[in-house]
Design an enzyme around this catalytic site. Structure first.
Site, PDB file in Angstrom:
ATOM      1  N   ASP A   1     -11.620  -0.304  -9.341  1.00  0.00           N
ATOM      2  CA  ASP A   1     -10.387  -0.701  -8.645  1.00  0.00           C
ATOM      3  C   ASP A   1      -9.540  -1.480  -9.643  1.00  0.00           C
ATOM      4  O   ASP A   1      -9.833  -2.642  -9.929  1.00  0.00           O
ATOM      5  CB  ASP A   1     -10.755  -1.550  -7.414  1.00  0.00           C
ATOM      6  CG  ASP A   1      -9.542  -1.928  -6.582  1.00  0.00           C
ATOM      7  OD1 ASP A   1      -8.441  -1.408  -6.847  1.00  0.00           O
ATOM      8  OD2 ASP A   1      -9.703  -2.754  -5.657  1.00  0.00           O
TER       9      ASP A   1
ATOM     10  N   HIS B   1       0.822  -1.216   0.000  1.00  0.00           N
ATOM     11  CA  HIS B   1       0.000   0.000   0.000  1.00  0.00           C
ATOM     12  C   HIS B   1       0.854   1.264   0.000  1.00  0.00           C
ATOM     13  O   HIS B   1       0.610   2.189   0.784  1.00  0.00           O
ATOM     14  CB  HIS B   1      -0.973  -0.007   1.186  1.00  0.00           C
ATOM     15  CG  HIS B   1      -2.112  -0.961   0.985  1.00  0.00           C
ATOM     16  ND1 HIS B   1      -2.876  -1.446   2.011  1.00  0.00           N
ATOM     17  CD2 HIS B   1      -2.609  -1.540  -0.141  1.00  0.00           C
ATOM     18  CE1 HIS B   1      -3.789  -2.280   1.525  1.00  0.00           C
ATOM     19  NE2 HIS B   1      -3.639  -2.352   0.221  1.00  0.00           N
TER      20      HIS B   1
ATOM     21  N   HIS C   1      -1.093 -11.539  -0.260  1.00  0.00           N
ATOM     22  CA  HIS C   1      -2.457 -11.031  -0.084  1.00  0.00           C
ATOM     23  C   HIS C   1      -3.424 -11.928  -0.840  1.00  0.00           C
ATOM     24  O   HIS C   1      -3.016 -12.792  -1.618  1.00  0.00           O
ATOM     25  CB  HIS C   1      -2.568  -9.574  -0.549  1.00  0.00           C
ATOM     26  CG  HIS C   1      -2.215  -9.332  -1.984  1.00  0.00           C
ATOM     27  ND1 HIS C   1      -3.067  -9.587  -3.025  1.00  0.00           N
ATOM     28  CD2 HIS C   1      -1.073  -8.858  -2.560  1.00  0.00           C
ATOM     29  CE1 HIS C   1      -2.484  -9.260  -4.173  1.00  0.00           C
ATOM     30  NE2 HIS C   1      -1.266  -8.827  -3.922  1.00  0.00           N
TER      31      HIS C   1
ATOM     32  N   TYR D   1       5.887  -9.955  -5.517  1.00  0.00           N
ATOM     33  CA  TYR D   1       6.670  -8.842  -4.951  1.00  0.00           C
ATOM     34  C   TYR D   1       7.996  -9.379  -4.417  1.00  0.00           C
ATOM     35  O   TYR D   1       8.006 -10.206  -3.500  1.00  0.00           O
ATOM     36  CB  TYR D   1       5.868  -8.178  -3.814  1.00  0.00           C
ATOM     37  CG  TYR D   1       4.424  -7.929  -4.205  1.00  0.00           C
ATOM     38  CD1 TYR D   1       4.051  -6.775  -4.894  1.00  0.00           C
ATOM     39  CD2 TYR D   1       3.433  -8.875  -3.909  1.00  0.00           C
ATOM     40  CE1 TYR D   1       2.725  -6.577  -5.274  1.00  0.00           C
ATOM     41  CE2 TYR D   1       2.113  -8.687  -4.287  1.00  0.00           C
ATOM     42  CZ  TYR D   1       1.757  -7.544  -4.974  1.00  0.00           C
ATOM     43  OH  TYR D   1       0.453  -7.347  -5.348  1.00  0.00           O
TER      44      TYR D   1
ATOM     45  N   GLU E   1      -4.884  -6.108 -11.897  1.00  0.00           N
ATOM     46  CA  GLU E   1      -6.194  -6.212 -11.240  1.00  0.00           C
ATOM     47  C   GLU E   1      -7.297  -5.736 -12.169  1.00  0.00           C
ATOM     48  O   GLU E   1      -7.217  -4.651 -12.750  1.00  0.00           O
ATOM     49  CB  GLU E   1      -6.190  -5.324  -9.975  1.00  0.00           C
ATOM     50  CG  GLU E   1      -7.535  -5.207  -9.290  1.00  0.00           C
ATOM     51  CD  GLU E   1      -7.477  -4.406  -7.991  1.00  0.00           C
ATOM     52  OE1 GLU E   1      -6.572  -3.555  -7.843  1.00  0.00           O
ATOM     53  OE2 GLU E   1      -8.337  -4.632  -7.121  1.00  0.00           O
TER      54      GLU E   1
ATOM     55  N   ARG F   1       1.525  -6.205 -10.095  1.00  0.00           N
ATOM     56  CA  ARG F   1       0.149  -6.611  -9.784  1.00  0.00           C
ATOM     57  C   ARG F   1      -0.723  -6.224 -10.970  1.00  0.00           C
ATOM     58  O   ARG F   1      -0.503  -5.174 -11.586  1.00  0.00           O
ATOM     59  CB  ARG F   1      -0.357  -5.922  -8.500  1.00  0.00           C
ATOM     60  CG  ARG F   1      -1.795  -6.315  -8.139  1.00  0.00           C
ATOM     61  CD  ARG F   1      -2.194  -6.006  -6.691  1.00  0.00           C
ATOM     62  NE  ARG F   1      -2.198  -4.615  -6.323  1.00  0.00           N
ATOM     63  CZ  ARG F   1      -1.286  -4.002  -5.581  1.00  0.00           C
ATOM     64  NH1 ARG F   1      -0.242  -4.675  -5.129  1.00  0.00           N
ATOM     65  NH2 ARG F   1      -1.380  -2.729  -5.287  1.00  0.00           N
TER      66      ARG F   1
ATOM     67  N   HIS G   1     -13.449  -2.231  -0.682  1.00  0.00           N
ATOM     68  CA  HIS G   1     -13.483  -3.572  -0.098  1.00  0.00           C
ATOM     69  C   HIS G   1     -14.917  -3.730   0.393  1.00  0.00           C
ATOM     70  O   HIS G   1     -15.248  -3.360   1.516  1.00  0.00           O
ATOM     71  CB  HIS G   1     -12.466  -3.707   1.034  1.00  0.00           C
ATOM     72  CG  HIS G   1     -11.048  -3.592   0.532  1.00  0.00           C
ATOM     73  ND1 HIS G   1      -9.981  -3.276   1.317  1.00  0.00           N
ATOM     74  CD2 HIS G   1     -10.531  -3.743  -0.719  1.00  0.00           C
ATOM     75  CE1 HIS G   1      -8.875  -3.252   0.597  1.00  0.00           C
ATOM     76  NE2 HIS G   1      -9.178  -3.531  -0.649  1.00  0.00           N
TER      77      HIS G   1
HETATM   78  N1  GLY Z   1      -6.484  -0.895  -3.858  1.00  0.00           N
HETATM   79  C1  GLY Z   1      -6.930  -1.794  -2.896  1.00  0.00           C
HETATM   80  C2  GLY Z   1      -7.116  -3.113  -3.437  1.00  0.00           C
HETATM   81  O1  GLY Z   1      -6.796  -3.373  -4.576  1.00  0.00           O
HETATM   82  O2  GLY Z   1      -7.631  -3.965  -2.787  1.00  0.00           O
HETATM   83 MN    MN Z   2      -6.672  -2.118  -6.171  1.00  0.00          MN
HETATM   84 MN    MN Z   3      -8.623  -4.456  -5.098  1.00  0.00          MN
END
Ligand code: GLY
Ligand code: MN
Ligand code: MN
Length: 433
Positions: free
Chosen positions: A268, A240, A347, A387, A407, A405, A358
């Protein structure tokens, strides 16, 4: 969202509450920043979901299906003098005409009116995460009624956490929510595309952040869904990293994790780009592995699978890849059994996404052993990453300091996964310049 959407949600909530119950929703007071300044205001997600009311301090009481009224609101009264300074208020009239309350009262009467509303009820639902502000008021009102009743039966006996019911409702997005989430995804994608156009060695991480903020806001977003992570080089290995205060170096990657909040729904997205437009060989190897894992994870986003299915598949792909690249010597089966991949992937792969980044809704039973099933209308992220910190001597030197990452936001449907953020390229051929 239309008035009918909100009314329909209130009806469903009313039916889900135990008989003789009230659910209390409350918008927080603005958070003080410094001097006479407050932080930008964000209303409570449950209040927005059930009524759309966005005014600070407003309270809504939603009554169970067996009760006559459905919603009573408490708001700031109209005040022309004050409104000249801070803008218009809805007032009690607006609470009824615009937000569909059966009745609305001055917030100053809340305590007395709550006594009237609650005295014949048995249960009071509220979001326990708001207990610091709500529970003193509710306990005091309920105790007054209970005490006054003495040997009689006045007043509620139990408090119930509203989050289970509201969370389960919000976990499954309705048609209007899915449209809002598509808008949030689209604006988030455009913000990232703006970054791709300006990315080059020497610019500051803060310039990337500012480009995202501008891209989101200029396209009608409320702002960012969360503080943007613009992590150049080894900063990407800090999950983070939000300081965003270094310049981007030639030959480094930048990991960007950001999203737009549009109509109170979050995007996100994470992407990892080579700052100078070309991956090094080592960067490419890690990127390809993460991309493969992410695509495999997305394939698992189907009805009948559960919240951990994408994560389990991602871990399998990582175990194979980390072994093949010589990063973990043990064979894939042993990597998974001994959780050796946790050193580089620490994670989860997915979380619910909605009004909160979230988002609410139970994802796992106690002890993680009963992951919730994926159902049509659920939106989750799929966000594997690897990472390797700069000082990790277990890792071949060429990989140290690399963090990747990727996403995307995925809607579960009867016809398979719909990637809401699919318009943002992630193939190497499409992101290299
Ligand atoms: N940016 C927060 C997450 O990807 O969970
Ligand atoms: Mn995110
Ligand atoms: Mn996320």
């Amino acid at each position: 969202m239309s008035a009918m959407d909100y009314a329909g949600r209130r009806e469903r909530l009313a039916k889900a509450l135990l008989p003789k119950s009230a659910a209390i929703l409350m918008n927080p007071e603005p958070a003080h920043k410094t001097g006479d300044q407050d932080y930008a205001y964000r209303a409570d997600s449950n209040m927005l979901y059930f009524s759309g009311m966005d005014e600070p301090g407003a309270v809504a009481v939603i009554l169970s299906a067996d009760q006559q009224k459905r919603m009573v609101m408490f708001v700031l009264p109209r005040d022309p003098e004050r409104e000249r300074w801070v803008g218009p208020r809805y007032g009690c009239e607006g609470a009824v005409s615009r937000f569909g309350a059966d009745e609305a009262f001055d917030i100053a009467t809340l305590k007395d009116k709550l006594k009237e509303l609650l005295f014949s009820l048995d249960n009071v639902y509220f979001d326990f995460s708001q207990s610091a502000s709500l529970s003193p008021l509710l306990f005091s009102v309920v105790e007054m009624l209970r005490h006054r009743g003495r040997h009689a039966s006045e007043g509620p006996r139990s408090f119930v956490d509203l989050r289970d019911i509201a969370g389960e409702m919000r976990r499954i997005k309705d048609a209007a929510e899915i449209e809002a989430m598509k808008r949030a995804a689209a604006v988030s994608v455009e913000g990232f595309k703006d970054v791709c156009r300006m990315l080059r060695p020497g610019i500051g991480e803060w310039e990337v952040e500012a480009t995202l903020q501008h891209g989101f806001r200029a396209r009608g977003a409320i702002g960012e869904s969360f503080g943007s992570i613009c992590a150049g080089g080894a900063h990407a290995t800090t999950l983070h990293y939000e300081a965003n205060r270094d310049r981007l170096a030639d030959g480094d990657l930048i990991l960007i994790d950001a999203g737009a909040e549009v109509d109170y729904y979050a995007g996100d997205i994470s992407r990892t780009y080579p700052v100078n437009g070309r991956f090094t060989e080592a960067q490419r190897e890690i990127y390809e592995l993460v991309l493969k894992a992410q695509k495999e994870g997305i394939k698992m986003c189907v009805v009948g699978n559960h919240m951990k299915s994408p994560h389990e598949r991602v871990r399998e792909v990582f175990a194979e890849g980390l072994h093949a690249l010589g990063i973990i010597a043990e064979p894939p089966k042993e990597i998974l059994e001994k959780n050796l991949d946790f050193a580089y992937y620490f994670h989860g792969t997915s979380h619910y996404l909605g009004m909160d980044t979230h988002d609410v809704g139970i994802a796992y039973g106690r002890g993680d052993d009963a992951p919730a099933m994926l159902q049509p209308g659920v939106v989750i992220t799929v966000e594997p990453g690897l990472y390797f910190t700069v000082d990790d001597v277990r890792v071949p030197e060429k990989y140290r300091g690399i963090g990747v990452r990727i996403e995307d936001d995925v809607l579960i449907t009867e016809n398979g996964p719909v990637v809401l953020t699919a318009d943002l390229p992630k193939e190497i051929a499409d992101i290299e310049k």
